[in-house]
Design an enzyme around this catalytic site. Structure first.
Site, mmCIF file in Angstrom:
data_model
loop_
_atom_site.group_PDB
_atom_site.id
_atom_site.type_symbol
_atom_site.label_atom_id
_atom_site.label_comp_id
_atom_site.label_asym_id
_atom_site.label_seq_id
_atom_site.Cartn_x
_atom_site.Cartn_y
_atom_site.Cartn_z
ATOM 1 C CG ASP A 110 41.282 37.082 42.926
ATOM 2 O OD1 ASP A 110 42.257 36.398 42.566
ATOM 3 O OD2 ASP A 110 41.416 38.269 43.275
HETATM 4 C C1 BGC Z 1 44.801 38.442 43.045
HETATM 5 C C2 BGC Z 1 44.535 38.428 41.565
HETATM 6 C C3 BGC Z 1 45.534 37.538 40.884
HETATM 7 C C4 BGC Z 1 45.420 36.157 41.466
HETATM 8 C C5 BGC Z 1 46.344 35.150 40.823
HETATM 9 C C6 BGC Z 1 44.899 37.046 43.613
HETATM 10 O O1 BGC Z 1 45.334 37.062 44.929
HETATM 11 O O2 BGC Z 1 43.772 39.168 43.675
HETATM 12 O O3 BGC Z 1 44.565 39.727 41.055
HETATM 13 O O4 BGC Z 1 45.322 37.533 39.504
HETATM 14 O O5 BGC Z 1 45.749 36.223 42.851
HETATM 15 O O6 BGC Z 1 47.649 35.392 41.092
#
Ligand code: BGC
Length: 752
Positions: free
Chosen positions: A291
């Site tokens: 993530d």
């Molecule tokens: C979130 C993810 C997301 C990623 C990219 C993160 O902060 O937890 O779910 O896909 O950002 O935007």
């Protein structure tokens, strides 16, 4: 060396390499092609594939400590980037893809990731809302439409679906998942993946889906975002993992790590989750992406001392791509040279990434998703708006309808509409609308005006959360009641009052945990003031999580849960309020009476003292009932349904037949979602008091009866033990069938 020379030289090289692989196409499998490229790559280029940068437009997370969230062009040109996220629009995608395929030594195309969560331009109901439709086909269609629009904007990878089961309405991201039940969430997850990935990637509208967040994120302690997760094996195997296992079995291509630690080990560096379970036991062949910044965050978790150690842990655990930590690209080459990370680990990760690029067809046509004409033609297409309207109508839950106040008659004069959310064209788009345009939703005011000319509007009060956007929130306690007087005057002069109250669109979602889950600001006060002058209130809730609306549930005669329904919100709400559509949705998350009941969920375990006695020594609160405000599976209709004749046929012990008769006792045709729950009464690990194992959504005409049949096999009757093995135990089972998890007919049978 001049730029022109450099470009044409590398372009030439790219052409030669492409030709080589083209020459092999007839005989080589993708594996061979991947192997061929791998042989040509330097260590740096390999590690480059494992690096994902944010594009230069919007950031969906904090800037890394080592710099700003901007793609580094020099690294892109050196072939040190495998994927980019958050790039908006074909021309921008094309620009970056051209650099990747024409200016890098090997010309390996990029993956373009984006959070296409509930639509791209055309916005669908937030996932928690659409899950309440229990309509997996309509949900599949919504992600297919989202894929069409995203791919028309150059995107080939969505970071969805979110499969985190959650039982805690304080956690802001409950809006992004399918609620609290693993069985329903698994079916919905598989449907979402089908919609995104299509039948095959030969279509230019099939994009990669991501199962996120692996694993446990929905169980963050106290519902506080990014917090630690401590759970039992029984919960892990039976509640959290099933949706992930289901989508892996159905062929999902990518998985994203969770931010949280799971029983002390951060998910991003969790060997057990990534290697032992996902890659070895479940045989997942796709790629695992971290993530946003979650590799480097292992330092703050107290699990890695620096970025080199974080990169080592993540790579060894089985994380293949680094989103925005810069830890892989900055550290891994050195770590391989020092022998801290085996080159075999790198090769395995790179193979996973290249394999996906081949499967998508990007080596044959890196610009496969770059078609400016499609981009013009397909965004906000009328077909897509129709699909979101239909899903929105199916997602609205009727919570209360005393004296049949609803549906309203079109002939009704003097309808008051009150609440700032009624006239808000953004909040109802929900939180994940990063590609959509502001003010593109049909507001409730507009939707009602499309049906009736007797609507008068007064704001009454703001939702009051201060200045807000996707990335920022300044909380202010806005106690402004100056709008009350106009609203009260209007309510007094009206026959019926529709009040739209709830949360701002950015009040739920990532980074939006709440410690109170009642109506924010002065909305509760406004509701009570209006109630004093007019009791004929229809409360329309617009929110991204279950709210504790106990006073409203006791006093307000009609309540609908409209969530955040996307682009066609107003039309969908109006069609239900005026009875053009008969509501059929059922809650997929329990509504608590107060925040103190949380976590509250229907499929809980029993305890040693579940029943009220004549003293205090039983499991209860002294100041609140144990019962939820609205249970899982609850939702009314303008029709009335009566269940009878529950029958269990155990002739075939491997295929137990359960049937029930449902009669529509009203004069209105309606859809009912019949739900079947089981309870394994005695088992080697205590099992939930109820677990959803089947459901059927069916249209039952006015005064008609239908018999519904369900089959229970070992898949439904077994469960995972604490070692993660699926077991089936003989003994007595209770079967419950009904209109929601609380209102059921019961019978038992013996499983041999
Ligand atoms: C979130 C993810 C997301 C990623 C990219 C993160 O902060 O937890 O779910 O896909 O950002 O935007």
């Amino acid at each position: 060396m001049s730029l022109i020379y450099k470009i044409s030289f590398s372009t030439l090289l790219w052409l030669i390499l492409t030709n080589q692989s083209n020459a092999q196409i007839l005989s080589a499998t993708i594996e061979q092609k991947v192997e061929n490229i791998l042989q040509k790559m330097t260590i740096e280029e390999k590690i480059g594939q494992m690096n994902q940068y944010n594009g230069f437009w919007d950031a969906t997370g904090p800037a890394p400590k080592s710099g700003s969230s901007k793609i580094k062009y020099d690294n892109l040109k050196k072939g040190l980037v495998g994927s980019v996220l958050n790039v908006k629009g074909v021309s921008n995608v094309r620009k970056l893809q051209e650099i990747a395929v024409k200016e890098t030594r090997l010309g390996i195309p990029l993956l373009f990731g984006f959070d296409v969560i509930h639509g791209q331009k055309t916005i669908f109901p937030i996932p928690l809302a659409s899950s309440c439709s229990w309509d997996v086909e309509a949900i599949e269609n919504s992600t297919k439409v989202a894929a069409i629009e995203a791919s028309a904007m150059g995107i080939n990878w969505t970071f969805a679906p979110m499969l985190d089961i959650s039982r805690d309405a304080r956690w802001g991201r409950v809006m992004e998942g399918a609620g609290e039940d693993p069985y329903l969430a698994s079916l919905i997850g598989v449907a979402q993946v089908k919609g995104f990935q299509g039948k095959s990637f030969s279509s230019n509208h099939s994009i990669l889906a991501t199962a996120k967040h692996f694993a446990g994120y929905g169980f963050v302690e106290a519902g506080r975002e990014y917090n630690a997760v401590n759970i039992s094996n029984a919960q892990l195997y039976n509640v959290i993992l099933p949706p992930f296992k289901a989508v892996v079995d159905s062929g999902i291509k990518t998985v994203m790590n969770a931010f949280n630690s799971l029983n002390g080990i951060p998910a991003t560096g969790n060997q057990f989750l990534l290697r032992d379970l996902l890659k070895d036991k479940w045989k997942f062949k796709g790629l695992v992406v971290s993530d946003w910044g979650s590799i480097i965050e292992m330092i703050d978790h107290g699990f890695a001392k620096d970025s080199a150690e974080a990169a080592t842990i993540a790579a060894n655990a089985g994380c293949d791509m680094d989103m925005e930590s810069y830890a892989f690209v900055d550290q891994l080459t050195e770590l391989v040279k020092k022998g801290k990370v085996d080159i075999k680990i790198i090769d395995e990760a790179v193979k996973r990434i290249l394999r996906i690029k081949f499967e998508l067809g990007l080596f044959d046509n890196p610009f496969k998703y770059c078609d400016e004409n499609k981009e013009k033609e397909l965004l906000y297409h009328p077909r897509h708006l129709k699909a979101t309207l239909e899903l929105a109508q199916k997602s609205i839950v009727l919570l209360k309808n005393e004296n049949n106040l609803l549906p309203l008659k079109k002939s009704q004069k003097k309808i008051a509409l009150i609440g700032s959310l009624a006239n808000d064209k953004n909040s109802c788009l929900g939180n994940w609308r990063i590609a959509s345009d502001d003010n593109t939703a049909i507001s409730v005011l507009e939707g009602l005006q499309n049906i009736s000319s007797n609507i008068s509007y007064a704001k009454g009060a703001d939702v009051a959360i201060g200045k807000t956007s996707f990335v920022k929130q300044t909380i202010v306690n806005d106690n402004d009641t100056t709008g009350f007087a106009d609203a009260i005057k209007l309510a007094k002069a009206s026959e019926v009052v529709i009040m739209v109250l709830g949360e701002n669109g950015f009040q739920s979602g990532e980074g939006r945990s709440r410690s109170k889950i009642d109506l924010p600001g002065v909305q509760q006060q406004l509701l009570e003031e209006i109630f004093k002058v007019n009791k004929n209130i229809v409360l329309v809730l617009m929110n991204g999580r279950p709210l504790a609306i106990t006073w409203a549930a006791q006093n307000i005669p009609a309540i609908i849960e409209a969530w955040q329904l996307g682009s066609q919100t107003g039309n969908a709400v109006a069609s239900v309020l005026f009875g053009e559509v008969n509501p059929s949705a059922k809650l997929t998350m329990t509504f608590p009476r107060s925040v103190g009941q949380i976590p509250i969920y229907y499929n809980h375990l029993s305890n040693g003292r579940p029943n009220a006695g004549n003293n205090v020594f039983w499991s209860h609160y002294s100041d609140e009932s144990n019962q939820p405000l609205y249970p899982f599976g609850f939702g009314l209709s303008y029709s009335k349904f009566k269940y009878s004749n529950l029958n269990i046929d155990t002739t075939n012990n491997e295929k137990i037949k359960v049937s029930v008769t449902i009669k529509n006792t009203s004069n209105v045709d309606g859809e009912e979602i019949a739900q079947l729950y089981i309870h394994d009464k005695v088992s080697s690990i205590s099992r939930p008091v109820k677990e959803l194992k089947a459901f059927k959504k069916l249209l039952i005409k006015a005064n008609e009866s239908k018999t519904v049949e369900f089959i229970l096999t070992n898949n439904e009757l077994g469960y995972y033990n604490n070692n993660g093995n699926f077991i089936i135990e003989a003994g007595e089972f209770e079967v419950m069938v009904g209109t929601n998890s609380d209102d059921v007919l019961k019978k038992t049978f013996n499983k041999m």
